[in-house]
Design an enzyme around this catalytic site. Structure first.
Site, PDB file in Angstrom:
ATOM      1  N   GLU A   1      13.927  17.598   6.654  1.00 57.37           N
ATOM      2  CA  GLU A   1      13.439  17.939   5.319  1.00 57.37           C
ATOM      3  C   GLU A   1      14.223  19.068   4.660  1.00 57.37           C
ATOM      4  O   GLU A   1      14.337  19.114   3.446  1.00 57.37           O
ATOM      5  CB  GLU A   1      11.951  18.309   5.383  1.00 57.37           C
ATOM      6  CG  GLU A   1      11.020  17.149   5.676  1.00 57.37           C
ATOM      7  CD  GLU A   1      11.056  16.080   4.590  1.00 57.37           C
ATOM      8  OE1 GLU A   1      11.100  16.441   3.395  1.00 57.37           O
ATOM      9  OE2 GLU A   1      11.070  14.876   4.944  1.00 57.37           O
TER      10      GLU A   1
ATOM     11  N   SER B   1     -31.868 -17.350  -1.894  1.00 60.52           N
ATOM     12  CA  SER B   1     -32.960 -17.309  -2.875  1.00 60.52           C
ATOM     13  C   SER B   1     -33.145 -15.955  -3.538  1.00 60.52           C
ATOM     14  O   SER B   1     -34.006 -15.822  -4.421  1.00 60.52           O
ATOM     15  CB  SER B   1     -34.268 -17.731  -2.205  1.00 60.52           C
ATOM     16  OG  SER B   1     -34.218 -19.100  -1.852  1.00 60.52           O
TER      17      SER B   1
END
Length: 622
Positions: A77, A347
């Protein structure tokens, strides 16, 4: 050429003057406070903290971390991290050359100090103001803190993918290790992941992860930390990845927490820009209700093998979710069946159908004949639904009894009488689109989940007023600024009187007086106080949805692979959950009151005729 050199000289001088000003100002300004922001905290509806993301684990010091990782992250980095003062001139020139002169893929030159400043205090906006602020913050960090402090803050804050921030959490998530125990192989993998967490994660693509690891190893060879022989051997060594990653996470009410995170994403707040500010999220969770639901479901699902469950409890006054279960074991499966399943609702569809019927002249005593029926459809085909266990009255039954025993023939006759498009139109009000009209829709062939279904039932419960079912009440940042606050819309979606009639009708499933040719569906599961309720079942699913003015309770059971539920005890679980939680939540009767547009009439439960001591239902005034 002389003019070009003159302009370059001016730019360089201006740059150095600017940096002198920046560094001088940074030394004069106070040190930036580290450790603020970059978190998500979730609070319950009593404002008590119940979850904090581990996006920043400040307790990890450099001595607690493997030297292999520290060397790897610095090498890949910012390998001149200990030589520069926040900005790397060599890196900047290399990036300019690559970007402008060589026309290669854009290359950055951000140092670890710059990245840390951006992670802790800023956003990823590509604006000049953000870049200037980043420069000041970087120099302030360098002016007031030593390199090890900056590096320590960085490795505790950087993102490793999968919602994981900080080396402590990454080591546990990827390898189930402490950071100090990471070897070279594991360290170089994690250091490589940082550049593109979602792209280089070995859990998503091992080939890309290995390719990135090779770059990290090659950089370590260049830095003379390892030999080429060690690098080659490490690259050939397989990873021993953590196969039980769920156990490494903090899972406080995990299904509820995941739903909150998803809602943060839907609202646009689950981004680095906002997380960097620190997010304090006030949720609708009621921990006592959630704990009781957890206990109830745990007892019912014991020794149920692969049978799954979901359950939801909503506060009708604000449409806020009080408790949620998306499965019986989060560590086994993080799939939230309450919010993401696509199952037929059976239902539990019928109340909406009967609401439409009430809007079109039906009343509690409207009759159709319950008998085996084959319907001839417009396309020339036929449809022959059956009642549960093929039980029929073989005579006219009322709407009240059809609801009590969940008669399928009555439902389909109602659906066809109204026109199949009428139910489709009603469903569209709740966001259900691309639904084809069909006779079977009346019996719940719609695929959805109980979270979506709750929007329909809370609207019934609120006498036709619709509000979004939600888990987030308010969001503030670390400074106390209100970023979001839930505001009910109170949309009048359904007719109040029709909802009130329906609500009274939906008490019928508890009434044993309807158990003639078939049993009232909730006769064996009475509640201590008054509730409306509707059950639903298919060969593969069992549901129960009920409510009173205060609460809506929905539950589902079934198998993820859609196998049939052959044990009757399995299909009863949603009813037991409903009964248990209804009795726990509501200690005193709270019920609806009819408006002046309605009249109360006692009727014979079977014939539907007036009966002085009969069951009272509500009818619209003529």
């Amino acid at each position: 050429m002389k003019i070009f050199i003159k302009w370059i000289r001016r730019i360089v001088i201006a740059f150095f003057v600017f940096m002198i000003i920046v560094y001088t100002t940074s030394y004069m300004m106070p040190a930036p406070i580290l450790g603020q922001g970059h978190y998500i905290k979730l609070y319950d509806n009593q404002n008590q903290l119940y979850y904090q993301s581990n996006q920043q684990s400040n307790d990890v010091t450099l001595k607690d971390v493997s030297n292999d990782f520290i060397k790897s992250i610095v090498a890949i980095e910012d390998h001149r991290f200990y030589q520069h003062r926040g900005f790397d001139p060599v890196g900047i020139m290399r990036a300019i050359k690559a970007n402008l002169l060589e026309s290669k893929k854009a290359e950055g030159a951000s140092t670890i100090s710059q990245q840390y400043a951006r992670l802790m205090f800023l956003t990823n906006d590509k604006t000049w103001s953000r870049k200037i602020n980043e420069a000041f913050l970087t120099t302030r960090l360098e002016a007031h803190y030593n390199k090890n402090t900056i590096l320590e803050g960085y490795i505790n804050t950087v993102y490793f993918g999968h919602g994981i921030y900080g080396i402590k959490n990454a080591a546990r998530y990827y390898f189930n290790k402490h950071p100090k125990d990471l070897d070279l192989n594991e360290s170089t993998l994690l250091a490589g992941v940082v550049n593109g967490p979602e792209y280089f994660s070995p859990f998503k693509n091992m080939k890309r992860a290995k390719a990135r690891q090779k770059i990290v190893l090659d950089r370590l060879v260049e830095e003379k930390y390892i030999t080429q022989q060690v690098a080659s051997k490490t690259l050939q060594t397989p990873f021993q990845l953590n196969q039980d990653r769920s156990s490494s996470l903090i899972n406080a009410y995990p299904y509820f927490k995941d739903t909150v995170i998803q809602e943060l994403k839907d609202l646009g707040f689950y981004s680095e820009d906002y997380i960097n500010q620190g997010l304090n999220v006030q949720t609708t969770l009621n921990r006592s209700v959630q704990d009781e639901l957890n206990q109830t479901v745990s007892q019912l699902m014991k020794d149920r093998d692969e049978l799954e469950v979901s359950s939801l409890i909503v506060d009708n006054h604000q449409s806020g979710v009080l408790a949620m279960i998306g499965g019986k074991d989060y560590e086994t499966s993080q799939f939230n069946r309450a919010t993401h399943a696509a199952r037929q609702i059976g239902s539990t569809m019928k109340p909406l159908l009967y609401y439409v019927a009430l809007e079109n002249g039906f009343s509690p005593t409207t009759k159709f004949k319950s008998e085996p029926t084959t319907f001839k459809l417009d396309n020339g085909k036929t449809y022959s639904p059956t009642n549960f266990n093929k039980k029929y009255a073989y005579k006219d039954i009322t709407l009240a009894q059809a609801i009590a025993v969940s008669d399928n023939i009555y439902a389909v006759k109602t659906h066809i009488f109204l026109g199949e498009q009428a139910l489709v139109n009603a469903l569209s009000k709740f966001g259900f689109t691309h639904i084809s009209p069909h006779p079977s829709l009346a019996l719940g062939t719609l695929n959805t989940n109980i979270y979506e279904l709750s929007k329909m039932y809370t609207t019934f419960a609120n006498e036709g007023i619709y509000n979004d079912v939600h888990t987030i009440s308010k969001i503030t940042n670390n400074n106390g600024d209100i970023l979001y606050e839930y505001k009910p819309t109170n949309k009048e979606l359904l007719n109040k009187e029709s909802c009130l009639i329906l609500n009274q009708l939906l008490t019928a499933p508890f009434d044993k007086r309807y158990s003639t040719y078939a049993s009232a569906t909730m006769a064996n599961y009475p509640t201590k106080t008054k509730f409306a309720v509707k059950t639903g079942s298919t060969s593969f699913d069992s549901l129960c949805a009920g409510y009173n003015p205060n609460y809506t309770i929905l539950s589902w059971t079934g198998y993820d692979d859609n196998r049939e539920m052959n044990m009757a005890s399995d299909s009863k679980i949603p009813k037991v959950i409903f009964q248990t939680m209804a009795n726990s939540l509501q200690k005193e009767d709270v019920w609806y009151k009819p408006t002046k547009k309605l009249q109360q009439i006692p009727i014979n439960p079977i014939s539907g005729d007036y009966l002085e001591n009969g069951i009272i239902y509500w009818f619209k005034n003529s």
